[in-house]
Design a protein around this motif. Structure first.
Motif, PDB file in Angstrom:
ATOM      1  N   THR A   1       0.831  -1.204   0.000  1.00  0.00           N
ATOM      2  CA  THR A   1       0.000   0.000   0.000  1.00  0.00           C
ATOM      3  C   THR A   1       0.864   1.252   0.000  1.00  0.00           C
ATOM      4  O   THR A   1       0.625   2.192  -0.772  1.00  0.00           O
ATOM      5  N   ALA A   2       1.885   1.267   0.837  1.00  0.00           N
ATOM      6  CA  ALA A   2       2.764   2.435   0.937  1.00  0.00           C
ATOM      7  C   ALA A   2       3.574   2.643  -0.342  1.00  0.00           C
ATOM      8  O   ALA A   2       3.727   3.776  -0.816  1.00  0.00           O
ATOM      9  N   VAL A   3       4.085   1.564  -0.905  1.00  0.00           N
ATOM     10  CA  VAL A   3       4.890   1.667  -2.128  1.00  0.00           C
ATOM     11  C   VAL A   3       4.029   2.146  -3.287  1.00  0.00           C
ATOM     12  O   VAL A   3       4.418   3.050  -4.033  1.00  0.00           O
ATOM     13  N   ARG A   4       2.850   1.580  -3.447  1.00  0.00           N
ATOM     14  CA  ARG A   4       1.965   2.007  -4.547  1.00  0.00           C
ATOM     15  C   ARG A   4       1.591   3.482  -4.388  1.00  0.00           C
ATOM     16  O   ARG A   4       1.581   4.236  -5.369  1.00  0.00           O
ATOM     17  N   ALA A   5       1.297   3.911  -3.186  1.00  0.00           N
ATOM     18  CA  ALA A   5       0.947   5.318  -2.951  1.00  0.00           C
ATOM     19  C   ALA A   5       2.121   6.225  -3.298  1.00  0.00           C
ATOM     20  O   ALA A   5       1.946   7.288  -3.909  1.00  0.00           O
ATOM     21  N   HIS A   6       3.315   5.817  -2.923  1.00  0.00           N
ATOM     22  CA  HIS A   6       4.492   6.628  -3.222  1.00  0.00           C
ATOM     23  C   HIS A   6       4.744   6.692  -4.728  1.00  0.00           C
ATOM     24  O   HIS A   6       5.052   7.764  -5.269  1.00  0.00           O
ATOM     25  N   LEU A   7       4.623   5.574  -5.407  1.00  0.00           N
ATOM     26  CA  LEU A   7       4.803   5.565  -6.862  1.00  0.00           C
ATOM     27  C   LEU A   7       3.784   6.481  -7.537  1.00  0.00           C
ATOM     28  O   LEU A   7       4.125   7.223  -8.467  1.00  0.00           O
ATOM     29  N   THR A   8       2.568   6.456  -7.063  1.00  0.00           N
ATOM     30  CA  THR A   8       1.531   7.321  -7.624  1.00  0.00           C
ATOM     31  C   THR A   8       1.880   8.790  -7.409  1.00  0.00           C
ATOM     32  O   THR A   8       1.726   9.608  -8.324  1.00  0.00           O
ATOM     33  N   ARG A   9       2.379   9.116  -6.232  1.00  0.00           N
ATOM     34  CA  ARG A   9       2.816  10.501  -5.972  1.00  0.00           C
ATOM     35  C   ARG A   9       3.958  10.883  -6.898  1.00  0.00           C
ATOM     36  O   ARG A   9       3.995  12.004  -7.418  1.00  0.00           O
ATOM     37  N   MET A  10       4.886   9.959  -7.108  1.00  0.00           N
ATOM     38  CA  MET A  10       6.021  10.249  -7.990  1.00  0.00           C
ATOM     39  C   MET A  10       5.562  10.571  -9.410  1.00  0.00           C
ATOM     40  O   MET A  10       6.152  11.416 -10.082  1.00  0.00           O
ATOM     41  N   VAL A  11       4.537   9.902  -9.855  1.00  0.00           N
ATOM     42  CA  VAL A  11       4.032  10.107 -11.214  1.00  0.00           C
ATOM     43  C   VAL A  11       3.228  11.403 -11.311  1.00  0.00           C
ATOM     44  O   VAL A  11       3.266  12.080 -12.338  1.00  0.00           O
ATOM     45  N   THR A  12       2.518  11.759 -10.258  1.00  0.00           N
ATOM     46  CA  THR A  12       1.566  12.868 -10.348  1.00  0.00           C
ATOM     47  C   THR A  12       2.034  14.186  -9.750  1.00  0.00           C
ATOM     48  O   THR A  12       1.509  15.236 -10.124  1.00  0.00           O
ATOM     49  N   GLU A  13       2.984  14.170  -8.837  1.00  0.00           N
ATOM     50  CA  GLU A  13       3.425  15.413  -8.206  1.00  0.00           C
ATOM     51  C   GLU A  13       4.546  16.071  -9.008  1.00  0.00           C
ATOM     52  O   GLU A  13       5.380  15.384  -9.602  1.00  0.00           O
ATOM     53  N   PRO A  14       4.600  17.391  -9.029  1.00  0.00           N
ATOM     54  CA  PRO A  14       5.552  18.108  -9.880  1.00  0.00           C
ATOM     55  C   PRO A  14       7.003  18.101  -9.393  1.00  0.00           C
ATOM     56  O   PRO A  14       7.891  18.475 -10.153  1.00  0.00           O
ATOM     57  N   ASP A  15       7.263  17.688  -8.185  1.00  0.00           N
ATOM     58  CA  ASP A  15       8.617  17.795  -7.619  1.00  0.00           C
ATOM     59  C   ASP A  15       9.580  16.697  -8.047  1.00  0.00           C
ATOM     60  O   ASP A  15      10.739  16.712  -7.645  1.00  0.00           O
ATOM     61  N   TRP A  16       9.132  15.761  -8.842  1.00  0.00           N
ATOM     62  CA  TRP A  16       9.973  14.630  -9.259  1.00  0.00           C
ATOM     63  C   TRP A  16      10.544  14.904 -10.644  1.00  0.00           C
ATOM     64  O   TRP A  16       9.891  15.494 -11.500  1.00  0.00           O
ATOM     65  N   SER A  17      11.765  14.432 -10.867  1.00  0.00           N
ATOM     66  CA  SER A  17      12.396  14.611 -12.181  1.00  0.00           C
ATOM     67  C   SER A  17      11.735  13.688 -13.207  1.00  0.00           C
ATOM     68  O   SER A  17      11.079  12.699 -12.852  1.00  0.00           O
ATOM     69  N   GLU A  18      11.927  14.003 -14.472  1.00  0.00           N
ATOM     70  CA  GLU A  18      11.336  13.186 -15.537  1.00  0.00           C
ATOM     71  C   GLU A  18      11.809  11.720 -15.475  1.00  0.00           C
ATOM     72  O   GLU A  18      10.989  10.815 -15.585  1.00  0.00           O
ATOM     73  N   PRO A  19      13.120  11.462 -15.283  1.00  0.00           N
ATOM     74  CA  PRO A  19      13.540  10.049 -15.165  1.00  0.00           C
ATOM     75  C   PRO A  19      12.877   9.337 -13.984  1.00  0.00           C
ATOM     76  O   PRO A  19      12.531   8.154 -14.089  1.00  0.00           O
ATOM     77  N   GLN A  20      12.679  10.041 -12.881  1.00  0.00           N
ATOM     78  CA  GLN A  20      12.008   9.432 -11.730  1.00  0.00           C
ATOM     79  C   GLN A  20      10.549   9.116 -12.068  1.00  0.00           C
ATOM     80  O   GLN A  20      10.041   8.055 -11.712  1.00  0.00           O
ATOM     81  N   ARG A  21       9.896  10.036 -12.757  1.00  0.00           N
ATOM     82  CA  ARG A  21       8.502   9.806 -13.151  1.00  0.00           C
ATOM     83  C   ARG A  21       8.387   8.602 -14.090  1.00  0.00           C
ATOM     84  O   ARG A  21       7.479   7.786 -13.961  1.00  0.00           O
ATOM     85  N   ILE A  22       9.313   8.515 -15.035  1.00  0.00           N
ATOM     86  CA  ILE A  22       9.302   7.394 -15.984  1.00  0.00           C
ATOM     87  C   ILE A  22       9.489   6.070 -15.251  1.00  0.00           C
ATOM     88  O   ILE A  22       8.792   5.090 -15.517  1.00  0.00           O
ATOM     89  N   SER A  23      10.423   6.043 -14.311  1.00  0.00           N
ATOM     90  CA  SER A  23      10.674   4.819 -13.538  1.00  0.00           C
ATOM     91  C   SER A  23       9.465   4.442 -12.693  1.00  0.00           C
ATOM     92  O   SER A  23       9.100   3.263 -12.602  1.00  0.00           O
ATOM     93  N   ALA A  24       8.845   5.431 -12.067  1.00  0.00           N
ATOM     94  CA  ALA A  24       7.666   5.163 -11.246  1.00  0.00           C
ATOM     95  C   ALA A  24       6.514   4.656 -12.101  1.00  0.00           C
ATOM     96  O   ALA A  24       5.815   3.710 -11.719  1.00  0.00           O
ATOM     97  N   GLN A  25       6.318   5.247 -13.277  1.00  0.00           N
ATOM     98  CA  GLN A  25       5.252   4.792 -14.157  1.00  0.00           C
ATOM     99  C   GLN A  25       5.528   3.380 -14.661  1.00  0.00           C
ATOM    100  O   GLN A  25       4.616   2.557 -14.757  1.00  0.00           O
TER     101      GLN A  25
END
Length: 68
Positions: A32-56
């Motif tokens: 639950t915690a990991v999925r929530a964090h990955l979702t935040r990484m994809v949707t929040e603006p503070d993450w870099s593009e490579p981080q967003r790609i990895s999370a997605q």
């Protein structure tokens, strides 16, 4: 999972098999915690593009390979 750095290295590896193997080792609360964090990484603006790609990639691997 005991080693947080290894956990995130595996989850953000963009390797679907590695992502799912790591996911399978987690308990329900951790999942639950990991999925929530990955979702935040994809949707929040503070993450870099490579981080967003990895999370997605991780979310995609989980959606395509898990029955939960």
């Amino acid at each position: 999972m005991d080693d947080i750095e290894t956990l995130w290295a595996n989850i953000l590896s963009r390797d679907a098999d590695r992502i799912r193997a790591t996911w399978d080792a987690l308990n329900a609360e951790e999942k639950t915690a990991v999925r929530a964090h990955l979702t935040r990484m994809v949707t929040e603006p503070d993450w870099s593009e490579p981080q967003r790609i990895s999370a997605q990639a991780a979310l995609d691997a989980l959606e395509n390979g898990e029955g939960e």
